[in-house]
Design an enzyme around this catalytic site. Structure first.
Site, PDB file in Angstrom:
ATOM      1  N   ARG A  27       5.459   3.707  -9.870  1.00 23.11           N
ATOM      2  CA  ARG A  27       6.457   3.895 -10.922  1.00 23.11           C
ATOM      3  C   ARG A  27       6.050   3.268 -12.248  1.00 23.11           C
ATOM      4  NH1 ARG A  27      12.201   3.855  -9.700  1.00 23.11           N
ATOM      5  NH2 ARG A  27      12.484   5.303  -8.021  1.00 23.11           N
ATOM      6  N   TRP A  74       8.685  -3.825 -15.732  1.00 26.07           N
ATOM      7  CA  TRP A  74       8.229  -3.006 -16.856  1.00 26.07           C
ATOM      8  C   TRP A  74       8.927  -3.596 -18.068  1.00 26.07           C
ATOM      9  CZ3 TRP A  74      10.690   0.592 -20.208  1.00 26.07           C
ATOM     10  CH2 TRP A  74       9.831   1.470 -20.876  1.00 26.07           C
ATOM     11  N   GLY A 100      17.254  -3.109 -15.391  1.00 21.74           N
ATOM     12  CA  GLY A 100      18.257  -2.688 -16.363  1.00 21.74           C
ATOM     13  C   GLY A 100      18.274  -3.610 -17.567  1.00 21.74           C
ATOM     14  N   GLU A 486       0.264  11.007 -23.378  1.00 15.92           N
ATOM     15  CA  GLU A 486       0.595  10.088 -22.277  1.00 15.92           C
ATOM     16  C   GLU A 486      -0.670   9.580 -21.591  1.00 15.92           C
ATOM     17  OE1 GLU A 486       4.737  11.366 -20.100  1.00 15.92           O
ATOM     18  OE2 GLU A 486       3.059  12.708 -19.808  1.00 15.92           O
ATOM     19  N   HIS A 502       4.848  25.925 -42.802  1.00 13.90           N
ATOM     20  CA  HIS A 502       5.965  25.254 -43.471  1.00 13.90           C
ATOM     21  C   HIS A 502       5.779  23.746 -43.548  1.00 13.90           C
ATOM     22  CE1 HIS A 502       8.091  28.998 -43.687  1.00 13.90           C
ATOM     23  NE2 HIS A 502       7.984  29.176 -42.368  1.00 13.90           N
ATOM     24  N   LYS A 601       7.397   5.729 -14.330  1.00 18.88           N
ATOM     25  CA  LYS A 601       7.685   7.006 -13.685  1.00 18.88           C
ATOM     26  C   LYS A 601       9.158   7.367 -13.822  1.00 18.88           C
ATOM     27  CE  LYS A 601       6.620  10.597 -11.237  1.00 18.88           C
ATOM     28  NZ  LYS A 601       6.084  11.668 -12.097  1.00 18.88           N
TER      29      LYS A 601
HETATM   30  C1  G6P Z   1       9.502   9.096 -17.998  1.00 14.92           C
HETATM   31  C2  G6P Z   1       8.162   9.620 -17.522  1.00 14.92           C
HETATM   32  C3  G6P Z   1       7.984  11.069 -17.970  1.00 14.92           C
HETATM   33  C4  G6P Z   1       9.171  11.901 -17.478  1.00 14.92           C
HETATM   34  C5  G6P Z   1      10.485  11.340 -18.008  1.00 14.92           C
HETATM   35  C6  G6P Z   1      11.695  12.033 -17.422  1.00 14.92           C
HETATM   36  O1  G6P Z   1       9.486   8.925 -19.378  1.00 14.92           O
HETATM   37  O2  G6P Z   1       7.104   8.825 -18.025  1.00 14.92           O
HETATM   38  O3  G6P Z   1       6.786  11.584 -17.405  1.00 14.92           O
HETATM   39  O4  G6P Z   1       8.996  13.216 -17.891  1.00 14.92           O
HETATM   40  O5  G6P Z   1      10.581   9.958 -17.639  1.00 14.92           O
HETATM   41  O6  G6P Z   1      11.754  11.756 -16.053  1.00 14.92           O
HETATM   42  P1  G6P Z   1      12.669  12.510 -15.015  1.00 14.92           P
HETATM   43  O7  G6P Z   1      12.439  11.789 -13.718  1.00 14.92           O
HETATM   44  O8  G6P Z   1      14.080  12.380 -15.486  1.00 14.92           O
HETATM   45  O9  G6P Z   1      12.218  13.924 -14.985  1.00 14.92           O
END
Ligand code: G6P
Length: 606
Positions: A27, A74, A100, A486, A502, A601
């Site tokens: 994650r 994180w 959180g 990314e 534009h 993730k």
């Molecule tokens: C994070 C990940 C992205 C992902 C986004 C939405 O920012 O790094 O790769 O697209 O979350 O995640 P989800 O699980 O809601 O699709």
């Protein structure tokens, strides 16, 4: 994103927790730590970097105790340092791990500082540890102390807490951030993702928002937000107990790119009824009643939604708006009667998307979720679930979940088209046939890994590049640019090819790579004119194109050509070379493909 694990049993807690944290590793995190309680002594080990660093630290100084908590962090409040890593201790009496953000932490910290509490980190989570200490010192014990703490804090959170004076009990709470309890003979565990503990037990309780609990081997006491004892259902989790491996590939992302034909095929199969007709989970009544759709999503899922809009409006004539989930609930969105929202999320836990879904629900809209994790918060809260069957996606940058989401969106457009009489049964069956041909077309497109290597070798030297597309390929250009930034940290932007003149055309200078997606549809000639304008100003042109559309261009420096396909479904197939380009560029640059810097993730903070 942050991960929480807790354990009580007869095994050394630190070993069990470290193993469980490894299952959350994918994650994304930047530091980690474990606290255990041995009698009335709290032991703590924390480390910056990968779990291997924590493992080494634990081997150097083994940590006793059969009850403990662990965390992968994180960074949100405060940099990536050992002092900011969890668990946080207060006076060797409290240890806490937290996911959180505590929104009123500054106010609480000021109050605690005035009382003489000393802090050694910059985090909001350490404030929580001291708030617990303060409340415990006022004479509150165990679950009562938790109740007092919860009454003081605002925000989204999941917590696991050890209190020195309750040596056999683990205290947990959740509000908006996920937290599950696992139960088996002789052990109790908790985790922010059931996948982390599925090897220990399949019996799982998902706490509801506002719940808190006191967990011991003898008793599980769960309280709701009104402090009443609550009965929460035990379910058998479908999370995989196996440690997912790379199956011989260098990276999870490479493996997941290769899994796309299966992911799409399984997703189609799950939407095929007993008569072999493509049907999503929406009833005919729902399909008839819903008059417009609002798609809510973040990141790659948002771009899937943008592609979906072309199909839903084009095939079913149903108006669609695609919203950035983090913006939606803060701008008083207005809706006409007959609206429904579609939340798209791989993880089903992105807090922005979950909150947007809840907001839509409060406004009385029907809620539909396209999710890859069936037990996730978004799946559990939506009225209707349309699952993607991509299987666990471990690489942080989404690949197979994206194409599986597109598959569901296409099927949804066909379903609406038939229900709204925009498509005859024969036309719908024809579209179903086209969708059925996608897995093999995707399989063929995957063969371009080697063809893309020289392009990646050239691209890795550039600081910046542009992606262009028109129509359904415009959102794919946005997704292709996101994927490249990314993974390879190269600045990349996607534009609608017709929009270049534009403004963005001012960015073109000698040798700027401009990567163009072409599918041979009616707009291709216009896209090629836009591309020519970029080439005339010195851009290096790279084509990602179907065979016949590539024949229309003779001024490119590099090209990736895939077999011709129906332009309607081209986003599903051209997504593959776009993913492989980002992957190969990252490999050439030597970046961390599966866990790119600063990314997570599943993002469970706002
Ligand atoms: C994070 C990940 C992205 C992902 C986004 C939405 O920012 O790094 O790769 O697209 O979350 O995640 P989800 O699980 O809601 O699709």
């Amino acid at each position: 994103m942050c991960g929480i694990v807790g354990y009580i049993g007869d095994q050394p807690a630190a070993d069990i927790i470290l193993d469980a944290l490894k299952r959350l590793e994918y994650r994304g995190y930047d530091s980690s730590g474990i606290a255990t309680l041995e009698g009335k002594k709290i032991h703590l080990t924390r480390a910056v970097g990968k779990l291997a660093q924590l493992d080494t630290a634990l081997k150097n100084t083994p940590q006793a105790g059969n009850i403990g908590i662990g965390h992968t962090r994180w960074a949100t409040h405060g940099g990536v340092t050992e002092a900011n890593a969890h668990p946080h201790l207060a006076a060797d009496e409290v240890a806490i791990v937290h996911n959180g953000i505590i929104e009123n932490y500054a106010e609480l910290k000021a109050e605690l500082l005035a009382k003489g509490h000393e802090f050694s980190s910059q985090t909001d989570s350490e404030v929580l540890a001291h708030l617990f200490l303060d409340i415990v010192r006022q004479g509150y014990k165990g679950a009562q102390a938790m109740q007092q703490v919860l009454a003081r804090i605002k925000g989204a959170f999941a917590l696991a807490v050890l209190l020195r004076d309750s040596p056999d009990t683990l205290f947990v709470a959740r509000n908006a951030s996920p937290l599950a309890i696992g139960i088996e003979d002789g052990l109790v565990c908790v985790a922010s993702d059931a996948m982390a503990m599925a090897h220990l037990t399949r019996n799982v309780i998902y706490l509801k928002d506002g719940d808190y609990a006191a967990l011991s081997l003898d008793e599980l006491q769960i309280f709701d937000r009104d402090n009443q004892l609550a009965n929460r259902e035990i379910i058998r989790t479908s999370a995989s107990p196996a440690l997912i491996d790379k199956g011989g590939y260098r990276h999870f992302m490479e493996k997941e790119i290769h899994e796309q034909p299966d992911a799409i095929a399984h997703t189609i199969a799950a939407m095929t009824d007993a008569k072999g007709v493509l049907k999503t989970g929406l009833s005919d009544a729902d399909l008839g009643d819903i008059r417009h759709l609002v798609i809510l999503a973040a990141g790659t899922s948002h771009y899937a939604g943008q592609v979906g809009r072309y199909w839903l409006e084009g095939l079913a004539g149903i108006p669609v708006s695609v919203e950035t989930a983090s913006e939606y609930r803060y701008r008083a969105p207005a809706h006409l009667a007959g609206g429904a929202v579609v939340a798209i999320s791989q993880s089903g836990e992105s807090l922005d998307t979950l909150m947007a879904l809840r907001h839509a629900k409060e406004m009385g809209l029907k809620t539909i979720a396209i999710v890859n994790v069936p037990e996730s918060s978004i799946a559990r809260e939506a009225d209707i679930i349309l699952p993607t069957r991509a299987g666990p996606e471990i690489g942080v940058a989404s690949t197979k979940a994206f194409t599986a989401q597109l598959t569901v969106l296409f099927a949804l457009a066909v379903d609406f088209g038939r229900a709204k009489a925009r498509l005859s049964a024969d036309e719908a069956a024809g579209l179903q046939q086209k969708l059925l041909s996608v897995p093999s077309a995707v399989g063929a497109a995957i063969d371009c890994f080697e063809a893309i290597r020289p392009i990646a070798q050239s691209l890795k030297k550039t600081p910046s590049c542009l992606f262009l597309g028109r129509g359904r390929l415009y959102p794919l250009a946005l997704e292709a640019a996101l994927k490249l930034k990314e993974l390879s940290y190269i600045h990349a932007e996607g534009f609608a090819a017709g929009e270049m003149k534009h403004g963005p055309i001012a960015l073109i200078e000698e040798d700027l790579p401009v990567i163009c997606l072409l599918d041979g549809d009616d707009l291709s000639a216009k896209t090629i004119s836009n591309l020519k304008e970029a080439e005339a100003r010195g851009a290096t042109i790279i084509l990602i194109a179907t065979a016949s559309s590539a024949k229309l261009v003779d001024f490119d420096s590099f090209r990736v050509v895939i077999e011709d396909c129906d332009p309607l479904l081209a986003p599903l197939i051209l997504a593959i070379p776009a993913q492989i380009l980002a992957y190969q560029t990252a490999v050439e640059k030597g970046t961390d493909v599966d866990q790119p810097r600063n990314l997570a993730k599943s993002v469970t903070v706002e």
